[in-house]
Design a protein around this motif. Structure first.
Motif, PDB file in Angstrom:
ATOM      1  N   ARG A 346       0.809  -1.039  -0.395  1.00  0.00           N
ATOM      2  CA  ARG A 346       0.080  -0.480   0.070  1.00  0.00           C
ATOM      3  C   ARG A 346       1.007   1.130   0.188  1.00  0.00           C
ATOM      4  O   ARG A 346       0.317   2.068  -0.482  1.00  0.00           O
ATOM      5  CB  ARG A 346      -1.060  -0.023   1.241  1.00  0.00           C
ATOM      6  N   ALA A 347       1.907   0.904   0.687  1.00  0.00           N
ATOM      7  CA  ALA A 347       2.860   1.914   0.997  1.00  0.00           C
ATOM      8  C   ALA A 347       3.738   2.647  -0.418  1.00  0.00           C
ATOM      9  O   ALA A 347       3.955   3.240  -0.418  1.00  0.00           O
ATOM     10  CB  ALA A 347       4.245   1.595   2.105  1.00  0.00           C
ATOM     11  N   LYS A 348       4.235   1.192  -1.573  1.00  0.00           N
ATOM     12  CA  LYS A 348       4.248   1.802  -3.007  1.00  0.00           C
ATOM     13  C   LYS A 348       3.211   1.697  -3.722  1.00  0.00           C
ATOM     14  O   LYS A 348       3.534   1.942  -5.164  1.00  0.00           O
ATOM     15  CB  LYS A 348       4.827   0.827  -2.996  1.00  0.00           C
ATOM     16  N   GLY A 349       1.591   2.068  -3.442  1.00  0.00           N
ATOM     17  CA  GLY A 349       0.879   2.944  -4.174  1.00  0.00           C
ATOM     18  C   GLY A 349      -0.420   1.634  -4.630  1.00  0.00           C
ATOM     19  O   GLY A 349      -0.736   2.260  -5.823  1.00  0.00           O
ATOM     20  N   VAL A 350       0.176   0.633  -4.721  1.00  0.00           N
ATOM     21  CA  VAL A 350      -0.727  -0.902  -5.397  1.00  0.00           C
ATOM     22  C   VAL A 350      -1.804  -0.987  -4.506  1.00  0.00           C
ATOM     23  O   VAL A 350      -2.072  -0.616  -3.027  1.00  0.00           O
ATOM     24  CB  VAL A 350       0.239  -2.095  -4.954  1.00  0.00           C
ATOM     25  N   GLU A 351      -2.657  -1.022  -5.315  1.00  0.00           N
ATOM     26  CA  GLU A 351      -4.550  -1.067  -4.833  1.00  0.00           C
ATOM     27  C   GLU A 351      -4.463  -2.647  -4.490  1.00  0.00           C
ATOM     28  O   GLU A 351      -3.743  -3.832  -5.745  1.00  0.00           O
ATOM     29  CB  GLU A 351      -4.961  -1.385  -6.202  1.00  0.00           C
ATOM     30  N   ILE A 352      -4.785  -2.725  -3.575  1.00  0.00           N
ATOM     31  CA  ILE A 352      -5.543  -4.429  -3.162  1.00  0.00           C
ATOM     32  C   ILE A 352      -6.881  -4.642  -2.644  1.00  0.00           C
ATOM     33  O   ILE A 352      -7.205  -3.559  -1.853  1.00  0.00           O
ATOM     34  CB  ILE A 352      -4.662  -5.033  -1.476  1.00  0.00           C
ATOM     35  N   LEU A 353      -7.559  -5.599  -3.921  1.00  0.00           N
ATOM     36  CA  LEU A 353      -8.630  -5.799  -3.611  1.00  0.00           C
ATOM     37  C   LEU A 353      -8.577  -6.801  -2.863  1.00  0.00           C
ATOM     38  O   LEU A 353      -8.552  -7.770  -3.680  1.00  0.00           O
ATOM     39  CB  LEU A 353      -8.958  -5.745  -5.155  1.00  0.00           C
ATOM     40  N   GLY A 354      -9.602  -6.949  -1.414  1.00  0.00           N
ATOM     41  CA  GLY A 354      -9.912  -8.284  -1.197  1.00  0.00           C
ATOM     42  C   GLY A 354     -11.398  -8.763  -1.704  1.00  0.00           C
ATOM     43  O   GLY A 354     -11.917  -7.788  -2.071  1.00  0.00           O
ATOM     44  N   GLY A 355     -11.449 -10.159  -1.635  1.00  0.00           N
ATOM     45  CA  GLY A 355     -12.987 -10.912  -1.928  1.00  0.00           C
ATOM     46  C   GLY A 355     -12.198 -10.737  -3.430  1.00  0.00           C
ATOM     47  O   GLY A 355     -13.679 -10.578  -4.493  1.00  0.00           O
ATOM     48  N   HIS A 356     -11.666 -10.200  -4.414  1.00  0.00           N
ATOM     49  CA  HIS A 356     -12.084 -10.567  -5.475  1.00  0.00           C
ATOM     50  C   HIS A 356     -10.573 -11.862  -6.075  1.00  0.00           C
ATOM     51  O   HIS A 356     -11.085 -12.623  -5.664  1.00  0.00           O
ATOM     52  CB  HIS A 356     -10.545  -9.302  -6.979  1.00  0.00           C
ATOM     53  N   ALA A 357     -11.494 -12.194  -7.712  1.00  0.00           N
ATOM     54  CA  ALA A 357     -10.691 -12.578  -9.036  1.00  0.00           C
ATOM     55  C   ALA A 357     -10.796 -11.797  -9.848  1.00  0.00           C
ATOM     56  O   ALA A 357     -10.652 -11.466 -10.482  1.00  0.00           O
ATOM     57  CB  ALA A 357     -11.396 -14.239  -8.560  1.00  0.00           C
ATOM     58  N   VAL A 358      -9.222 -13.165 -10.561  1.00  0.00           N
ATOM     59  CA  VAL A 358      -9.581 -12.813 -12.299  1.00  0.00           C
ATOM     60  C   VAL A 358     -11.303 -13.221 -12.964  1.00  0.00           C
ATOM     61  O   VAL A 358     -10.980 -14.795 -12.890  1.00  0.00           O
ATOM     62  CB  VAL A 358      -8.154 -12.857 -13.044  1.00  0.00           C
ATOM     63  N   TYR A 359     -12.179 -12.636 -13.662  1.00  0.00           N
ATOM     64  CA  TYR A 359     -13.110 -13.329 -14.328  1.00  0.00           C
ATOM     65  C   TYR A 359     -12.832 -13.785 -15.296  1.00  0.00           C
ATOM     66  O   TYR A 359     -12.776 -15.233 -16.238  1.00  0.00           O
ATOM     67  CB  TYR A 359     -14.038 -12.588 -14.795  1.00  0.00           C
ATOM     68  N   GLU A 360     -11.779 -13.331 -16.569  1.00  0.00           N
ATOM     69  CA  GLU A 360     -11.019 -13.661 -17.787  1.00  0.00           C
ATOM     70  C   GLU A 360      -9.952 -12.839 -17.767  1.00  0.00           C
ATOM     71  O   GLU A 360      -9.740 -12.126 -18.141  1.00  0.00           O
ATOM     72  CB  GLU A 360     -12.396 -13.786 -17.988  1.00  0.00           C
ATOM     73  N   ALA A 361      -9.063 -13.713 -18.309  1.00  0.00           N
ATOM     74  CA  ALA A 361      -7.679 -12.535 -19.306  1.00  0.00           C
ATOM     75  C   ALA A 361      -8.246 -12.993 -20.870  1.00  0.00           C
ATOM     76  O   ALA A 361      -9.285 -13.634 -21.506  1.00  0.00           O
ATOM     77  CB  ALA A 361      -7.050 -13.692 -18.886  1.00  0.00           C
ATOM     78  N   HIS A 362      -7.567 -11.637 -21.477  1.00  0.00           N
ATOM     79  CA  HIS A 362      -8.130 -11.563 -23.180  1.00  0.00           C
ATOM     80  C   HIS A 362      -6.069 -11.483 -24.141  1.00  0.00           C
ATOM     81  O   HIS A 362      -5.752 -11.225 -22.752  1.00  0.00           O
ATOM     82  CB  HIS A 362      -8.449 -10.183 -22.592  1.00  0.00           C
ATOM     83  N   ALA A 363      -6.444 -11.458 -25.209  1.00  0.00           N
ATOM     84  CA  ALA A 363      -5.393 -12.315 -25.223  1.00  0.00           C
ATOM     85  C   ALA A 363      -4.901 -10.454 -26.227  1.00  0.00           C
ATOM     86  O   ALA A 363      -6.915 -10.013 -27.404  1.00  0.00           O
ATOM     87  CB  ALA A 363      -5.857 -13.133 -26.634  1.00  0.00           C
ATOM     88  N   ASP A 364      -4.249 -10.489 -26.874  1.00  0.00           N
ATOM     89  CA  ASP A 364      -3.726  -9.689 -27.548  1.00  0.00           C
ATOM     90  C   ASP A 364      -3.771 -10.430 -29.638  1.00  0.00           C
ATOM     91  O   ASP A 364      -4.603 -11.797 -29.432  1.00  0.00           O
ATOM     92  CB  ASP A 364      -2.547  -8.645 -27.511  1.00  0.00           C
ATOM     93  N   GLY A 365      -3.257  -9.819 -30.667  1.00  0.00           N
ATOM     94  CA  GLY A 365      -3.844 -10.110 -31.976  1.00  0.00           C
ATOM     95  C   GLY A 365      -2.678 -11.896 -31.661  1.00  0.00           C
ATOM     96  O   GLY A 365      -3.163 -12.482 -32.494  1.00  0.00           O
ATOM     97  N   LYS A 366      -1.709 -11.907 -30.960  1.00  0.00           N
ATOM     98  CA  LYS A 366      -0.831 -13.095 -31.408  1.00  0.00           C
ATOM     99  C   LYS A 366      -1.350 -14.332 -30.526  1.00  0.00           C
ATOM    100  O   LYS A 366      -0.892 -15.521 -30.024  1.00  0.00           O
ATOM    101  CB  LYS A 366       0.825 -12.498 -30.720  1.00  0.00           C
TER     102      LYS A 366
END
Lengths: 966, 85
Positions: A346-366
């Motif tokens: 937090r001191a370095k400004g990183v956002e920490i979100l409890g109760g969260h997850a990755v819903y899906e990942a997205h790809a680029d053209g490659k």
């Protein structure tokens, strides 16, 4: 370029660059780079294609336990790019592509995935008619590398090694264990599968130099301890009984026997499960840390950390230290526990979100990672609708749980228990001599792991016999290192559980719906954990899914069996050199010089016949036989078992082990001997010679020599008779001088009285032959006047030469096993285990005369009394083929057919020059045993050959050849 | 590979040993029925448990008796014939 400044424990040699080719393009790395790290540093994130859907894959574990990056390296196939060091000039291609990694023609399979449901193979192969079609297709599209059949043959030596304590794994707990055991006095071997020791202690840092220092100092102490051998780049392949562990390194297998074995093998970080969790750029948090601290490679520019434990927070700190941005820490736990790690972020400004997850990942053209959609999850792991939010990133670190590297613990028979706090299986009861410490033992805090290692090291040393007084307790864990449900549902799937086999969450749901709701069934149906990584990254998640679907606890679901080897071993390591001992008679050199063609007879190499230039095998054999019948010839019979028994009760002993009587034998006589087992089955035969009142010398069959001696020794212990048994098989040489001229030849070399009166048929005499002390028996196995001469082995060649010289004018020559078989067949003599089998009793082979049922006891007597009362089931008889038999000749084991049924079989057959027909021995029904009975033998091709039962011996039925020729 | 302890030669790899069979009392051959004898000769008790067996250390031809728990796959002790007291 993503190369970082020098790291304190990096594996790189920055003074040396390495050039290699990957998929046709040239790359440059540093000496010490793995193939994957060199490619990653060069910006090449797509490094392989998946097995089933041919999806683009990158680094997953960087720990040798996934197959995302599997490469063909010339003749070396299935090289795991995530750990194998890159070498100058390597020319690498990704396996499992059609037309290269970038334009894999099979990539459209990804879109057809709904036509490839779970259990696809299983179902496809159910239809017998379509089987060949599927087989052809599967053979083309499955399989990984390509075998190069011109690969040179490599002979790999195996090595044997011993130690007091073997420590498997050189991370903090393993190093601590090794030091404690060594300090207690034990000789210790520590092995680690990684190229360098230190394990997670040198990369799970959270940018905290003090953590690194703990492990670095332990490693320094281990390296300087004279009682510890550190084997890097060496993995323990399996656990076998009584602490026998094969250690595999690049060059060989070492068979290590330890008094104690400590498993400090750590844990495999488990991928989290969400849609598109396999895009290049998404990797285990520990993989990012390995890239940073081992290879000084920055894993990404902007990361999202998916966490559920303190390890994930350390990954975020390590990423920041490496110069990457951390867009967010998504913590799957309902609330973020207060900790200095969270504060630092937090001191370095990183956002920490409890109760969260990755819903899906997205790809680029490659097809590589470009961003994720984050979401909120509720207490049961369900996605809170409407909470989705998109975050751009080129890296996702997955740090949501671990699975113990307990493969060898399972193999050793450890009882494991599922710990609800840790969300992990931990050892509940370890087998004797096996110990566990560190993460595999459910201990995760760094200080605790070191303490746990010390505890295990002392316990292992105590088990190995060293005095240990200290007792150590390890504080209990307070935080769970693993999330109970690291899975996020998604209607469109592609949330992979098993990366080897491309298995998604819905595959498990479908499999359970189809009734495969047991872990073993589920494994076979879905193939989860059956790929090259053997479930190291999938079994735990599969188990959690199955538990949730069936409403059971993980403990109730249980684990599948972890079989050896725990990691693929090159076949050349296993093949190595075989060990099959061979025995040579003392006369072997003489046989070879005489042109012998050798055959294998048990452990022995015996002359089958002696080749004569320009003559066929069969002509040589017949010529040898003719020489025995008409002149004189010599055969080496030194392979016979040769035993001596001495003592007042020697005759009683022989009476008990053979079916005949030996107490009433005169000194100087010999007698045929038949041995049976407890069930009355004929087991061996030989000749017993009474050398003196309390000394008997007797022979056994060549093949039975070792076992008969062994069993007689045992009986002598059990019966406690006043006699002693000596095995002279190896110390005596024996040869049979046979033929009408044998007496004339022998007479030149001995002053013994060889007259029939002084040395009759079946007598034994001791004397000297050619100045050599000898025991001689007048035997008739081949049906001629003959002497079996037994002498100390060291004189064997001398006597052989002397007899050959003395017989020169009589036309002497050697004869081999084949000629002997023909000659004895003409006499109707059987060979045990050729003309008998595992069920033959003496009555079936006409040896009633040799069985003395009036003796008080002999082995097999009680059974033979019972057999005697029952009708015979078969009988061994002589037979001959028709006078002018032409065409194929039956072979041993060809069946005798009567009225369409099997009525027996041929046991021996040969052309008899004496009879002028093919003759043989055969088992037939008792009703067919009358001389003159006609029967038919069926050949391999089904055609029949006519034969007829006849009396034996075929040759010299009255033994007239043994009588004085006056 | 398992280890076995020969009472004379000490602990050696199992490949050096030959197994002969469980020590079972034979019925009195003179008084037992044919069926009792056949039972003794042909029937073995495969149930797991503690068994006394004949074993031989083959390189030295040393016969001895091993007490083995076949359920736990463990050799409890080994001793020479007659030393069972």
């Amino acid at each position: 370029m993503k190369r970082l400044p020098a790291m304190p424990d990096e594996w790189l040699d920055r003074s040396r660059t390495v050039r290699f080719r990957f998929e046709g393009r040239t790359f440059e790395g540093l000496s010490g780079d793995s193939i994957a790290s060199a490619l990653w540093a060069a910006g090449q994130r797509s490094q392989g294609r998946s097995f089933k859907y041919h999806r683009v894959r990158g680094i997953l574990s960087a720990a040798n336990h996934d197959v995302n990056v599997m490469l063909q390296d010339g003749p070396k196939l299935n090289t795991r790019g995530d750990v194998v060091a890159v070498r100058e000039g390597m020319d690498l291609t990704a396996v499992n592509t059609f037309g290269g990694l970038a334009n894999d023609k099979a990539r459209h399979l990804n879109k057809l995935s709904r036509f490839l449901p779970v259990g696809f193979y299983y179902k496809a192969f159910h239809n017998k008619r379509l089987f060949p079609l599927w087989e052809k297709m599967f053979r083309r599209i499955t399989g990984l590398g390509v075998v190069d059949f011109s690969t040179p043959h490599i002979r790999t030596q195996k090595r044997y090694d011993f130690c007091d304590v073997l420590v498997i794994g050189a991370g903090p707990s393993g190093l601590a264990a090794a030091l404690s055991a060594a300090e207690a006095g034990a000789s210790v071997v520590v092995c680690d599968e990684n190229a360098r020791a230190g394990g997670s202690g040198l990369f799970q840092l959270g940018a905290d130099a003090a953590r690194r220092q703990h492990t670095a100092s332990l490693l320094q102490q281990v390296k300087s301890n004279p009682r510890i051998r550190l084997l890097e780049g060496t993995y323990a392949g399996a656990y076998y009984a009584d602490r026998w562990v094969p250690l595999i390194d690049e060059n060989r297998m070492t068979k290590m026997r330890a008094k104690s074995v400590i498993l400090a093998s750590g844990a495999y970080e488990q991928p989290s499960v969400f849609r598109n969790n396999d895009l290049p750029g998404i990797m285990n948090g520990s993989a990012m840390q390995r890239l940073i601290y081992r290879y000084a490679v920055k894993p990404c520019s902007t990361a999202v950390v998916l966490a559920a434990n303190a390890d994930g927070y350390r990954v975020a700190l390590d990423l920041l230290a490496a110069g990457a941005a951390v867009a967010a820490v998504l913590d799957m736990r309902a609330s973020v526990p207060a900790s200095p790690l969270a504060d630092a972020l937090r001191a370095k400004g990183v956002e920490i979100l409890g109760g969260h997850a990755v819903y899906e990942a997205h790809a680029d053209g490659k097809g590589e990672l470009a961003g994720v959609t984050a979401c909120r999850i509720d207490g049961a792991g369900r996605v809170v609708s409407g909470s989705q939010r998109r975050i751009s990133c080129d890296g996702v670190a997955m740090s949501t749980g671990w699975s113990p590297a307990a493969n060898l613990l399972y193999q050793a028979g450890t009882r494991m228990r599922f710990d609800d706090l840790l969300q992990q299986f931990v050892p509940e009861q370890l087998p004797e001599g096996v110990f566990a410490c560190g993460k595999v033992n459910g201990v995760f805090r760094l200080e605790s792991r070191i303490t746990d290692g010390q505890r295990a090291g002392l316990a292992a040393a105590a088990n190995a016999g060293f005095e240990v007084s200290a007792s150590i307790t390890v504080p209990a864990e307070t935080e769970s290192p693993s999330h109970a449900w690291p899975v996020v549902a998604h209607p469109d799937g592609k949330n992979f559980v098993d990366f080897d086999e491309d298995l998604q969450v819905k595959d498990f749901e479908n499999a359970v719906q189809e009734g495969y709701d047991n872990i073993e069934l589920l494994k076979r149906f879905s193939t989860v954990g059956m790929g090259p990584s053997q479930g190291k990254h999938s079994n735990m998640t599969a188990l959690r899914i199955l538990a949730r679907l069936t409403g059971k606890s993980p403990q109730q679901v249980g684990t599948t069996t972890a079989r050896p080897f725990f990691h693929p071993v090159p076949l050349s390591h296993l093949a190595g050199r075989g060990f099959s001992p061979q025995r040579h008679s003392p006369l072997h050199g003489r046989h070879a010089a005489a042109g012998a063609v050798f055959m294998q007879a048990g452990a022995w190499e015996r002359p089958e016949y002696y080749a004569v230039p320009g003559k066929s095998r069969i002509d040589c054999i017949r010529e040898e036989a003719r020489r025995v019948r008409t002149a004189v010839a010599l055969i080496d019979v030194g392979t016979l078992g040769k035993l001596e028994i001495r003592g007042p009760q020697a005759a009683e002993f022989l009476n008990r082990v053979y079916t005949g009587r030996y107490d009433n034998m005169k000194v100087g006589a010999t007698r045929y001997a038949v041995m049976c087992d407890d069930s009355g089955v004929l087991s061996d035969e030989g000749v017993v010679a009474r050398i003196a009142e309390d000394v008997f010398y007797f022979t056994t069959t060549s093949s039975g020599a070792a076992t008969v001696y062994r069993e007689l020794s045992r009986l002598n212990i059990e019966w406690k008779l006043d006699c002693g048994l000596i095995n002279l098989t190896g110390s005596y040489s024996a040869m049979n001088l046979a033929g009408p001229a044998s007496r004339k030849v022998l007479a030149q070399l001995t002053d013994m009285d060889l007259s029939s009166a002084a040395f009759p048929y079946l007598a034994v005499r001791t004397g000297t032959v050619a100045g050599i002390p000898a025991r001689m028996m007048r035997v008739g196995f081949v049906g001629e006047w003959g002497y079996e001469i037994h002498i100390p082995a060291e004189y064997g060649a001398t006597l052989w030469d002397a007899l050959m010289k003395a017989g020169e004018s009589s036309g002497i020559g050697p004869f081999g096993v084949e000629a002997q078989r023909l000659l004895r067949l003409e006499k109707g003599h059987l060979i045990v285990s050729q003309d008998t089998d595992g069920l033959t009793n003496p009555f079936e082979v006409g040896m009633d005369w040799a069985v003395k049922l009036d003796k008080p006891f002999f082995t097999g007597k009680r059974s033979l009394q019972i057999v005697r009362k029952m009708p015979l089931k078969r009988k061994l008889v002589g037979f001959r083929l028709g006078e002018n038999h032409s065409g194929e000749v039956p072979k041993e084991c060809h069946l005798i057919i009567q009225d369409g049924d099997i009525a027996g079989r041929v046991t021996s057959i040969s052309w008899s020059p004496h009879v002028g027909r093919f003759i043989g021995l055969a088992f037939v029904l008792p009703s067919m045993s009358e001389s003159g009975t006609a029967f038919q033998i069926r050949l391999t091709d089904g055609s029949m050959v006519n034969a007829e039962v006849c009396d034996t011996p075929f040759f010299d039925p009255k033994d007239e050849r043994q009588k004085e020729i006056e | 590979m398992k280890l076995m302890t020969c009472p004379i030669n000490g602990t050696r790899p199992i490949s050096e040993f030959a197994y002969w069979g469980e020590i079972r009392p034979a019925p009195d051959a003179d008084t037992c029925s044919d069926d009792q004898w056949a039972e003794y000769v042909f029937h073995r008790n495969g149930a797991p448990g503690v068994k006394k067996e004949w074993w031989c250390h083959t390189p030295s031809n040393t016969w001895f008796i091993a007490e083995r728990d076949t359920e736990k796959d463990k050799v409890l002790r080994t001793f020479l014939h007659g030393d069972d007291k």
